[in-house]
Enzyme design. Structure first.
Site, short mmCIF file in Angstrom:
data_model
loop_
_atom_site.label_atom_id
_atom_site.label_comp_id
_atom_site.label_asym_id
_atom_site.label_seq_id
_atom_site.Cartn_x
_atom_site.Cartn_y
_atom_site.Cartn_z
N GLU A 243 0.83 -1.21 0.00
CA GLU A 243 0.00 0.00 0.00
C GLU A 243 0.86 1.26 0.00
OE1 GLU A 243 -2.86 -0.06 3.16
OE2 GLU A 243 -3.89 -1.83 2.39
N GLU B 178 -4.17 -8.84 0.42
CA GLU B 178 -4.70 -8.56 1.77
C GLU B 178 -6.21 -8.54 1.68
OE1 GLU B 178 -2.17 -5.88 3.96
OE2 GLU B 178 -3.94 -4.88 4.77
#
Length: 780
Positions: free
Chosen positions: A428, A507
């Site tokens: 991220e 994720e």
């Protein structure tokens, strides 16, 4: 593993023989010396602590691995804040004094650190060796030019670890020399550190090619050397050997490559993680001058755009979890026994994959994944150059200077592990990923990975790709595998618009729709749940722990692990949960003991099961049977509560294959102790979990009990941590006592002696106490 009972005399004789044999072997080849014991430690900035003559006698004596941050105390004002779980930060100093044999004066001595948190500086005899800011990376230094050899001549290694610059991370880091340390002694001609790479470019059940590439560093005279390579199976049998004569020039590094064919190999896979060892030996004449042993698995792993992940030509769904590096109550210095217990429970739920979020892990963790049959996504960083909230002073401050060295070192260290099937170079990241500028940063990292290991694909965990436009800009087109966090429908749409893309969920949450995205889309290679275990940090006070795990910090099952068991387990299962408060309010709990019997009359009950049919009973009265929904959703009942026993029976083809029942508990009456493993060896990594459960007179767990439990232990053992899994517990983990949470608490214990029996007792005011014995054994 065998357990041995011997008399003290026999045991002592065996140890002498073992030491003699080991010394005889090492006197010719390399010596690898465990350097964990007897360090001096203190907190705070200490002027002159790096000097050879500094007096450290008043410092605390301890063994590493050691995490001083987990010792606490918790404080809302600690600079680590929500990211670091409100635990202490600062500067810690370590010093170790040692002597060296004069016979080693003409050899090369290096020190290997598996990880120091963080911003470490290392000195030997007052000479600065270097700095490594990234606390997760393993590193080594050459001590040779600065050492003193011979009887009575001392050496001092000094380490300064500084994590005072905060907030340094969005999750708990720990502090200090929190991983293992080794001293390595080699001859001037030797195998280069991390210089051996072993791959299996062609692997099938009939035949495999094992490719061995090794670098030999010669800091001595030129010569002709014999290189011997043996491939050894799990029973110690040599299945293939190679010998060659090699001319190695002085002051050079030689790159050698051999291919060896193994007939009918036992392949490494998730279901049968068969391992081999490859021993590489270097001789000068008949003298062994260096030797290495590398554990490998023979296997063939690949990702396909249309059908996802394949291992040895079998199509698997990677059913993974993300794991942070902390071990709960033990902090960042995690004995391998803690990971064994955790991975065993994850296996029970059907997990077969681990993502190392978001940093390199301890090397022995990867060894365990090799041994237990987990596939691994090996990850480098949580940030590149852009800061993240609650970790503004983290790796982003050093990325430009250190990313290349840290990436290279992780791949060189980890590349021989068969469990690793993919690398990730970011999580991220908030850097601008617009193409081509953003892809340039990605590509330079991918190139470093590929230069050291071109046998595995590279990905990253993309963050809100629809917002960052990486699916439209051309960025994702150039990724080997497109990895995305959450928003599964975006990833599905992206693949269906680009069928040649290989995709994976890097994720994911625990909800049903995200499981169905994996179950129903053949091209989805896998997903990694956030997370496998609750982890320290990333929590708002009074919480200290992020509680999104399948299991809590202490290893207790949670609603999401029970449900995941029904989706991922290969065995028939049924699990009963109910809403804790009346009429569907509150949280899901797995008991039949409400907080208030008088006000609880409408129980919302779910049963998680993979069985074809589930019938629910309350006090032996049937509440009806329900078929398995096509979408794997739970079976639901609204039940008028009655104290007693609720039972679920699962059937396949009309036959009972699984059942579970819960019974209302009475008043707390006694403590019951259980142990996770029955025996312990006296080494740093071996632990057993002692669980204290408060039960009523009939032995039913009292789920609402929160009594203070005090543990006492005989001197044959020691309590290294206590815990209860409660995310707002601020009592710390180092003492002998803790409150129960949902009726249970744990003590993690180690052996303190080489033989005998450990006895642990648990007491609580007003309850009958219990004791449990753990035998100390020799293990090999």
């Amino acid at each position: 593993m065998k357990n041995f009972k011997k008399t003290e005399a026999k045991r002592f004789s065996f140890i002498l023989i073992l030491v003699f044999a080991t010394t005889a072997i090492f006197s010719q080849g390399r010596k690898t010396i465990n350097f964990d014991a007897n360090w001096q430690f203190t907190k705070g900035e200490i002027a002159g602590a790096e000097k050879l003559t500094f007096n450290d006698k008043t410092w605390r004596t301890l063994d590493v691995p050691h995490d001083w941050s987990i010792e606490g105390p918790y404080d809302r004002e600690n600079p680590s804040a929500r990211g670091g779980g409100y635990l202490p930060t600062g500067i810690g100093w370590y010093r170790k004094t040692f002597q060296l044999d004069a016979a080693d004066a003409n050899k090369i001595l290096t020190i290997e650190f598996d990880g120091v948190m963080a911003n470490s500086d290392v000195w030997i005899n007052g000479n600065h060796l270097g700095k490594r800011p990234y606390g997760y990376i393993s590193f080594t230094y050459d001590l040779t030019p600065y050492l003193n050899f011979g009887k009575g001549k001392t050496n001092v290694i000094a380490v300064r670890a500084d994590n005072s610059v905060q907030p340094a991370s969005r999750y708990y880091t720990g502090a200090g020399i929190y991983r293992h340390v080794r001293l390595v002694v080699v001859n001037p001609t030797h195998f280069k550190h991390w210089g051996t790479q072993i791959t299996t470019p062609n692997a099938s059940a009939q035949k495999a090619v094992v490719s061995v590439k090794t670098e030999i560093e010669n800091k001595g005279a030129a010569g002709t050397y014999k290189l011997q390579i043996d491939i050894v199976d799990s029973k110690g049998k040599i299945v293939k050997s190679s010998e060659s004569q090699e001319n190695i020039a002085a002051n050079t590094t030689s790159n050698l490559a051999k291919e060896m064919e193994v007939q009918n190999p036992k392949l490494w896979d998730i279901e049968a993680p068969n391992l081999y060892t490859v021993t590489t030996k270097l001789y000068s004449g008949k003298t062994l001058i260096d030797n290495e042993t590398t554990t490998i698995g023979i296997r063939n792993a690949e990702f396909r755009a249309d059908t996802g992940f394949w291992l040895n030509n079998k199509n698997y769904k990677i059913k993974g979890v993300c794991l942070h590096h902390d071990g709960g109550a033990v902090g960042a210095a995690v004995p391998l026994g803690v990971w064994k217990e955790r991975l065993k429970k994850l296996k029970e739920v059907g997990v077969n994959g681990i993502r190392t979020s978001h940093n390199p892990v301890a090397p022995e963790f990867l060894d365990l994944c090799d041994q237990m049959g987990f596939v691994v996504m090996d990850e480098t960083f949580d940030t590149w150059t852009a800061a993240k909230h609650n970790g503004e002073k983290g790796y982003n401050l050093i990325f430009k200077e250190w990313w290349e060295q840290d990436t290279k070192d992780m791949v060189l260290r980890d590349r021989n592990h068969p469990s690793i099937v993919i690398y990730s170079i970011g999580n991220e990241v908030h850097d601008d990923l617009s193409y081509p500028e953003g892809f340039k940063t990605y590509k330079m990292q991918e190139d470093v990975v590929k230069k050291q290991d071109n046998t595995r694909p590279v990905t990253m965990a993309l963050f809100r790709p629809a917002n960052s436009k990486v699916y439209l800009s051309g960025f994702a087109d150039h990724m080997e595998i497109v990895g995305q966090n959450y928003r599964e429908n975006e990833l599905i749409a992206a693949h269906e618009a680009h069928p040649t893309w290989k995709v994976i969920g890097t994720e994911n949450t625990h909800v049903l729709v995200q499981w169905l995205a994996l179950r129903d889309k053949p091209y989805m290679a896998g997903q990694f749940l956030w997370t496998g275990y609750d982890y320290l940090g990333e929590a708002d006070w009074p919480e200290t722990t992020n509680n999104q795990g399948l299991f809590d910090r202490a290893g207790n099952w949670k609603q999401q692990s029970l449900q995941r068991d029904s989706w991922w387990s290969e065995e028939p299962v049924v699990h009963i949960v109910r809403k804790s408060d009346n009429a569907g309010a509150g949280v899901w709990v797995a008991d039949w003991t409400p907080n208030d019997f008088d006000t609880y009359d409408n129980a919302k009950v779910n049963v998680y099961s993979n069985c074809e049919e589930v019938e629910l009973f309350l006090n032996e009265k049937s509440l009806g049977a329900l078929k398995k929904p096509a979408d794997d959703s739970p079976r639901e009942w609204n039940v008028t509560f009655e104290a007693g026993t609720i039972k679920a029976i699962g059937k396949n083809n009309g036959k009972i294959v699984a059942q579970e029942e819960q019974t209302s508990a009475g008043k707390p009456a006694k403590i019951i102790l259980t142990k996770s493993i029955p025996t312990l060896a006296n080494n740093w990594d071996d632990v057993t979990f002692i669980t204290a459960t408060i039960v009523d007179e009939k032995g039913i767990r009292c789920a609402t009990a929160d009594n203070q439990i005090k543990f006492t232990i005989t001197d044959a053992g020691k309590i290294i941590a206590v815990d209860n899994g409660n995310i707002i517990n601020h009592d710390g983990y180092q003492g002998p006592a803790t409150r129960t949470y949902q009726g249970t608490a744990i003590a993690i214990i180690k052996a303190n002696k080489n033989s005998g029996t450990i006895s642990l007792k648990a007491t609580a005011e007003g309850l009958t106490s219990d004791s449990i014995a753990v035998e100390i054994v020799s293990k090999k």
